[in-house]
Scaffold this active site. Sequence first.
Site, PDB file in Angstrom:
ATOM      1  N   GLU A 116      -4.396   0.707  -7.122  1.00 26.32           N
ATOM      2  CA  GLU A 116      -4.712   1.911  -6.349  1.00 26.32           C
ATOM      3  C   GLU A 116      -3.829   3.045  -6.841  1.00 26.32           C
ATOM      4  OE1 GLU A 116      -6.659   1.241  -2.302  1.00 26.32           O
ATOM      5  OE2 GLU A 116      -4.520   1.269  -1.991  1.00 26.32           O
ATOM      6  N   HIS A 140       0.849  -1.200   0.000  1.00 27.14           N
ATOM      7  CA  HIS A 140       0.000   0.000   0.000  1.00 27.14           C
ATOM      8  C   HIS A 140       0.880   1.243   0.000  1.00 27.14           C
ATOM      9  CE1 HIS A 140      -2.901   3.018   1.018  1.00 27.14           C
ATOM     10  NE2 HIS A 140      -3.859   2.151   0.777  1.00 27.14           N
TER      11      HIS A 140
END
Length: 254
Positions: free
Chosen positions: A171, A94
Amino acid sequence: MIKIFVANWKMQKSYSQTIKWCIKNNKELAELSHRKNIIICPSFESIAKVQTLLNKNINIGAQDCSAFEKGAYTGQVSAISLREIGINYCLIGHSETKINITNTDNLNNSISEKYFLLIKNNIKPIICIGETQEEREKNITYDILKHQIDMIINKIKKEEIKINELIIAYEPIWAIGTGKVPKPEELNNTLIGIKKYINSILSDIELTILYGGSINLDNIEEFKNMGILNGFLLGNSSLDFQLFKKIVLLSISA
Ligand code: 13P
């Protein structure tokens, strides 16, 4: 088809707020999770408590893990410990875990180590990939994504890891928490590119593709029917249960 919703709570809820949320929403959340795979990722200190409060069919995920098996790594959490407490999913890569790390190759290597350790411990890694605003403007999105994917796939090949499933969460960094989202056509093309690239290297793999970055009630309609997409990774929109529920229900309605 949309089948997975991951709620990444980041460090947004304190321990007591997390407990209140779980007690209040467990019943409705359990009903939702009969229809779709719901994965709740609380912060580390809350995981064990959340496991006792939520219905067993709700999956609990971790937000990250160490790239090392064990040792003198202050503040880190190992894949072995996550397995021992019964975690079955873990986010890795992430962008918010990469803040302040400047050597991106070291970083990508550490993500492949995390991947390996999770697989070894029977935990499903959710691999986050994405480009920055600057990379997008330079038109190198695809090269960046390929490089991020390569680091993992090289590891799979080198270690001869047998896998039949890969979960990728696209993302774009510029979309996380900003209210900006890619145009549906742009997203579709990027996801097709990711899928083609992975299939060209790992042919017999079941690929699950998620999207994350500023998904909310105003834009979910644009994305929910995108055939290539299997689910969403939600940050802000997962904090309020009623909002999260609306998004899940809208995504699965025709
Ligand atoms: P937001 O939904 O708040 O943009 O966060 C997305 C994200 O980072 C999920 O992992």
